[in-house]
Design an enzyme around this catalytic site. Structure first.
Site, PDB file in Angstrom:
ATOM      1  N   LYS A 170     -26.322  14.565 -39.351  1.00  0.00           N
ATOM      2  CA  LYS A 170     -26.934  13.436 -38.633  1.00  0.00           C
ATOM      3  C   LYS A 170     -25.883  12.487 -38.064  1.00  0.00           C
ATOM      4  CE  LYS A 170     -27.842  10.470 -42.683  1.00  0.00           C
ATOM      5  NZ  LYS A 170     -27.044   9.304 -42.335  1.00  0.00           N
ATOM      6  N   ASP A 171     -24.648  12.518 -38.601  1.00  0.00           N
ATOM      7  CA  ASP A 171     -23.565  11.663 -38.091  1.00  0.00           C
ATOM      8  C   ASP A 171     -22.842  12.273 -36.898  1.00  0.00           C
ATOM      9  OD1 ASP A 171     -24.006   9.783 -40.102  1.00  0.00           O
ATOM     10  OD2 ASP A 171     -22.535  10.688 -41.455  1.00  0.00           O
ATOM     11  N   ARG A 200     -25.110  -2.515 -45.656  1.00  0.00           N
ATOM     12  CA  ARG A 200     -24.073  -1.540 -45.312  1.00  0.00           C
ATOM     13  C   ARG A 200     -23.308  -1.145 -46.568  1.00  0.00           C
ATOM     14  NH1 ARG A 200     -21.456  -1.066 -40.675  1.00  0.00           N
ATOM     15  NH2 ARG A 200     -20.741   0.821 -41.724  1.00  0.00           N
ATOM     16  N   CYS A 228     -26.878   6.468 -33.486  1.00  0.00           N
ATOM     17  CA  CYS A 228     -27.213   5.647 -34.660  1.00  0.00           C
ATOM     18  C   CYS A 228     -27.957   4.376 -34.273  1.00  0.00           C
ATOM     19  CB  CYS A 228     -25.933   5.235 -35.405  1.00  0.00           C
ATOM     20  SG  CYS A 228     -25.212   6.558 -36.370  1.00  0.00           S
TER      21      CYS A 228
END
Length: 330
Positions: free
Chosen positions: A86-87, A155, A250
Site C-alpha cells: 500500500k506504500d 503519527r 496517501c
C-alpha cells in the site's frame, strides 16, 4: 526453475519493527527456497519515517516510504526491497519492477480501544470520543457512519501509536490500525473490532507485501517468482489500477474492496468496489463491477484485473469523483 549458483543478495527495508518483521519473513521464505544463496538485510530510514510532525496528507509526496529504498536499489546497494504494497506508488520509477506480491493478510482496518473503553465499539463509544488515525480515507468514511466521534491525526510507527493510546495523559479513546500490522507483530489481542466493508473500505493493496527489484535483473526476477501469490496479485493489480487511474496516493480518500471467486473454471470472476469521498464524508461516490476470468491464463487474468480497475475508476469519475479529488488538491 533453473538452479542458480550461490550468490549474496541484499534486501532493503525500512527500520520500523513492522518493516523488519515483514522483511525477516521474506528473507526466511527465500532462504528456505534457495539454501545455496545468502540473504542479508539492510535497513534505512525514509522521508515518511523522519517527518513525524506533519499529517501524511499535508506532506504531498507519494513515495514517502519508498524513495530512499528505490535509490539504494538503483545504485546497487540492495538487490531487493520489501514494501508494504500500500506504500508503493502505482507508477514505479523507470527501471524498477514489482517482482513478487506475497499472500495477503486480512486487508481490513481494526479498532484498538483504550483499556478504559474495553468492550465497546465505534458505535457505542461516548459522544465526543477522540479516535486517532493518520488516514484521510478512514476519516472520510467513518465520519459519515459515526458522526458522534471526533477524528484526530496520530503519527508514528505501530508501537508508538499504541503507546500514545495507552499513556495516562493521552486524549485518544481509540485508534484505527491495519489488521495486518497488528497480526504480523503478534498484537492481534489488541484488536477490539474489525471494521467491515459496509463501514469503511480498506486501502489499496492493504495487507499485502510487494518485493521490488531492478527491471533488468533477470536473476532476481526469476528468484522472486516462487514468492508470488497469484490470487493476491490479481486483486492488488486491480486495486492499484483503479488508484493509478484516479491519480491517488496517501493523501486522498480512496477505498476499495475486491472479491476473487476461484475454483470452478466456469465461475471464476473478480469484483472490485471503489469509493472516493470528501474529507467531511458528505460527498461520496461508490461503484462496484465484476469481470469474468473464465478460461484465462495468469497473464490474461492480470490484464483483466487491471482493466477492471480502470473501468471502475472511469465510472467513479463519471459519477463525480474527479470533482471531489480536484477539491482536495487545491
Amino acid at each position: 526453475m533453473t538452479t542458480l549458483q550461490g550468490k549474496n543478495y541484499t534486501i532493503g527495508t525500512r527500520k520500523s519493527q513492522l518493516a523488519m518483521v515483514q522483511t525477516y519473513l521474506v528473507r526466511d521464505l527465500l532462504q528456505r527456497a534457495y539454501p545455496q544463496h545468502t540473504f542479508a538485510i539492510e535497513s534505512m530510514s525514509t522521508s515518511g519515517d523522519r517527518i513525524l510532525d506533519k499529517a501524511l496528507s499535508k506532506i504531498g509526496e507519494k513515495a514517502l516510504f519508498t524513495k530512499e529504498l528505490e535509490i539504494a536499489l538503483e545504485d546497487g546497494r540492495v538487490d531487493l526491497v520489501v514494501h508494504s504494497l500500500k506504500d508503493l506508488p502505482t507508477v514505479l520509477p523507470e527501471g524498477m519492477y514489482l517482482g513478487a506480491v506475497l499472500e495477503r493478510e486480512n486487508p481490513h482496518d481494526a479498532v484498538v480501544l483504550a483499556p478504559r473503553f474495553k468492550g465497546l465499539t465505534l458505535a457505542t463509544l461516548p459522544k465526543g470520543s477522540v479516535v486517532g488515525t493518520s488516514s484521510l480515507r478512514r476519516v472520510a468514511q467513518l465520519k459519515r457512519r459515526y458522526p458522534h466521534l471526533i477524528f484526530d491525526d496520530v503519527r508514528g510507527n505501530l508501537n508508538t501509536r499504541l503507546a500514545k493510546l495507552d499513556a495516562d495523559d493521552h486524549h485518544y479513546s481509540a485508534i484505527i490500525l491495519a489488521v495486518a500490522g497488528l497480526v504480523r507483530l503478534g498484537k492481534e489481542d489488541r484488536i477490539s473490532q474489525i471494521i467491515e466493508p459496509s463501514d469503511s473500505l480498506h486501502a489499496v493493496s492493504q495487507g499485502a507485501l510487494g518485493i521490488e527489484c531492478r527491471e533488468n535483473d533477470s536473476e532476481a526476477r526469476q528468484l522472486l517468482e516462487v514468492l508470488n501469490h497469484t490470487p493476491t496479485r490479481i486483486r492488488c493489480l486491480s486495486e492499484r489500477s483503479l488508484m493509478r487511474a484516479l491519480e491517488g496516493g496517501c493523501s486522498v480518500p480512496i477505498g476499495v474492496n475486491t472479491t476473487l471467486v476461484l475454483g470452478d473454471e466456469s465461475k471464476m470472476s473478480l469484483s472490485l468496489r471503489g469509493l472516493v469521498a470528501s474529507l467531511d464524508g458528505q460527498q461520496v461516490v461508490e461503484y462496484e463491477d465484476t469481470i469474468s476470468l473464465q478460461g484465462a491464463d495468469d497473464a490474461k487474468k492480470f490484464a483483466l484485473a487491471e482493466s477492471l480497475g480502470t473501468r471502475v475508476a472511469a465510472k467513479l469519475v463519471e459519477m463525480g469523483a474527479d470533482k471531489i479529488l480536484d477539491a482536495l488538491r487545491h
